[in-house]
Design an enzyme around this catalytic site. Sequence first.
Site, PDB file in Angstrom:
ATOM      1  N   HIS B 215      32.056  56.869  43.422  1.00  0.00           N
ATOM      2  CA  HIS B 215      31.785  57.157  44.831  1.00  0.00           C
ATOM      3  C   HIS B 215      30.366  57.670  45.076  1.00  0.00           C
ATOM      4  O   HIS B 215      29.945  57.815  46.212  1.00  0.00           O
ATOM      5  CB  HIS B 215      32.835  58.139  45.368  1.00  0.00           C
ATOM      6  CG  HIS B 215      34.152  57.458  45.605  1.00  0.00           C
ATOM      7  ND1 HIS B 215      35.013  57.775  46.620  1.00  0.00           N
ATOM      8  CD2 HIS B 215      34.741  56.434  44.961  1.00  0.00           C
ATOM      9  CE1 HIS B 215      36.074  56.995  46.582  1.00  0.00           C
ATOM     10  NE2 HIS B 215      35.926  56.184  45.567  1.00  0.00           N
ATOM     11  N   SER B 219      31.170  50.973  45.427  1.00  0.00           N
ATOM     12  CA  SER B 219      31.524  49.835  44.598  1.00  0.00           C
ATOM     13  C   SER B 219      30.376  48.838  44.540  1.00  0.00           C
ATOM     14  O   SER B 219      29.622  48.675  45.489  1.00  0.00           O
ATOM     15  CB  SER B 219      32.756  49.141  45.171  1.00  0.00           C
ATOM     16  OG  SER B 219      33.862  49.998  45.138  1.00  0.00           O
ATOM     17  N   LYS B 243      44.489  45.471  51.215  1.00  0.00           N
ATOM     18  CA  LYS B 243      44.232  44.510  50.145  1.00  0.00           C
ATOM     19  C   LYS B 243      44.792  45.028  48.814  1.00  0.00           C
ATOM     20  O   LYS B 243      45.375  44.272  48.035  1.00  0.00           O
ATOM     21  CB  LYS B 243      42.730  44.280  50.027  1.00  0.00           C
ATOM     22  CG  LYS B 243      42.371  43.048  49.219  1.00  0.00           C
ATOM     23  CD  LYS B 243      40.936  42.626  49.463  1.00  0.00           C
ATOM     24  CE  LYS B 243      40.626  41.361  48.696  1.00  0.00           C
ATOM     25  NZ  LYS B 243      39.428  40.690  49.166  1.00  0.00           N
ATOM     26  N   ASP B 244      44.639  46.343  48.577  1.00  0.00           N
ATOM     27  CA  ASP B 244      45.178  46.924  47.349  1.00  0.00           C
ATOM     28  C   ASP B 244      46.702  46.876  47.333  1.00  0.00           C
ATOM     29  O   ASP B 244      47.309  46.638  46.294  1.00  0.00           O
ATOM     30  CB  ASP B 244      44.708  48.383  47.192  1.00  0.00           C
ATOM     31  CG  ASP B 244      43.307  48.453  46.602  1.00  0.00           C
ATOM     32  OD1 ASP B 244      42.797  47.406  46.167  1.00  0.00           O
ATOM     33  OD2 ASP B 244      42.716  49.550  46.593  1.00  0.00           O
ATOM     34  N   GLU B 287      49.842  45.519  18.017  1.00  0.00           N
ATOM     35  CA  GLU B 287      50.185  45.057  19.358  1.00  0.00           C
ATOM     36  C   GLU B 287      49.095  44.109  19.850  1.00  0.00           C
ATOM     37  O   GLU B 287      47.944  44.196  19.414  1.00  0.00           O
ATOM     38  CB  GLU B 287      50.288  46.263  20.303  1.00  0.00           C
ATOM     39  CG  GLU B 287      51.510  47.121  20.040  1.00  0.00           C
ATOM     40  CD  GLU B 287      52.777  46.534  20.627  1.00  0.00           C
ATOM     41  OE1 GLU B 287      53.342  45.634  19.984  1.00  0.00           O
ATOM     42  OE2 GLU B 287      53.202  46.968  21.709  1.00  0.00           O
TER      43      GLU B 287
END
Lengths: 185, 420
Positions: B215, B219, B243-244, B287
């Site tokens: 922040h 972004s 959107k998220d 894994e």
Amino acid sequence: MSEKDLKDKDLSDSVDEEKRDFLFITTAGLAVAGGAVTALSLIDTMNPAKDVLALSTTEVDLAPIEEGQSLTVMWRGKPIFIRHRTSEEIRTANNTSINELKHMASDESRVKNPKWLVVVGVCTHLGCVPLGQKVGDNKGEFGGWFCPCHGSHYDTSGRIRKGPAPLNLEVPPYDFVSDEIIKIG
Amino acid sequence: MKEKETENKKGISNWIDERLPVFTFINHNLRDYPTPKNLNYFWNFGSLAGVTLVIMIVTGILLAMQYTANTEMAFDSVERIMRDVNNGWLLRYIHMNGASMFFIIVYIHMFRGLYYGSYKYPREILWMLGVVILLLMMATAFMGYVLPWGQMSFWGATVITNLFSAFPVIGDYIVTFLWGGFSVDNPTLTRFFVLHYLLPFAIVGVVALHLVALHQFGSNNPTGIDVKSEGDTIPFHPYYTVKDYLGLGVYLIVFAFLVFFAPNFLGHPDNYIPANPLQTPAHIVPEWYFLPFYAILRAVPDKLLGVLLMFAAVMVLFFLPWLDKHKIRSANFRPFYKQFYWLFFINCIVLGWVGAMPAEGVYVLISRVATLYYFGFFLIIMPFLSKFEKTTDLPSSISAAVISEKFDNNEPSSAESYVK
């Protein structure tokens, strides 16, 4: 699509408020419902598991307990007091006037067979285990049990007679499977 | 006068906000927070990773209430969770597959950063904090995999801790120290459980720093161009919250499909055999999310060098901002970098694939070539391109880029007018 069309699209009068409200409420409603169901199933994992519930009955053979003796067994992780009462103890329990009691209950209502008193050995005050099962124990002023934590006295029917405890010792659900075997739970 | 103003603000939220500015904080960071208006769906993965972290911590805490960290009881306690605990199977499958989902999300998040140059000035520390999170995640995931105390748990723990024995002189001491004994045993299991419980909270802390660093400059965006005016941004809420949420819905569908229909798809059946210190499984693999690194380890015939290269494969990420000093961030405007990038992407998949194959024959050769390219990409191609790559024309601003996409018209002036 031209630039002008896009501009027009942005004008607020073309926004269908009702449709937006509908979408918002249905989406939020579904999300809350889904979240609640998920949360509840996760919280449910903290409830007693199947293996814990499977241990919830205990069978006890009463034959070896002589008159006047007591036996402590475990049931659901708690002590169960089983006392083979003498006729003297049964008489005192029966002769007590119900009106004298803090938590009124007749001796009859607390036993299936007067010879055998079966109670949960947890003081109803704050959960300590009262004394009185062993021969040398302090049995309190009423010949039953005495809780050393805060001084509650129970009589030969497991009823509270003196001290801070509010209720009689709890009688667990049990049945006589045969004359000398009980199944607790 | 000031006091008067304070009094004038009514309502409990204002009263609290005056004394503890939580609502201002939320408003500033999640509501009005100006965000580039051209973010694509690859920008969903940060919030998805955050949600996954929360899911892992919640299910993990509930699992820890049922699990017993003792070699004699661990395996049975996990089976008890599966059979006896209410919804225990669900809890464990969410946690198990959640680990895989977490790595998928974070790897995509990182490839996003790599493609759009999100690690470049001024976001170097943001990127490096991300690498710290990755390292913590790897340690946490590895130790979590040991807890069920199956065959793969035990031998995975043995092999991974033995990596440290490669170091000369101190190696054996380190390994004995890690084990708390002379083999992977009860002390190892107990400390792994404690650390597996502790590290996620360390991750939460670093995530908080990651967000503070994010922040600070906001972004990055698909064009890689800095935000130049208010017109380049839109408020986070409702545009990106919505959107998220959409991304989250799709993600949870995939997650739920895995949990309910293929819960053991990504696991290894050998881990349902209780740990046996006297017998190693015939084919032991980590894994899936460790496979590329495992492939690098096995590509090198020298023990120490293999271990060092494997660690270096992650460590090199820390130096990314200084290896790629090209001025342009987004690969969209770097024709050569773009191609090497996609080759690198495929190369990582290949590494993962050979990591799962037996270390013999042609697989060894493939893993060596892929390892060479992995490091070549970072250490040779990136610095080289930084110096010599010519770029295609950059749009003048984010708005201009958005508009030219919409109207196929490159006049920045008309773009600006639309924004206003």
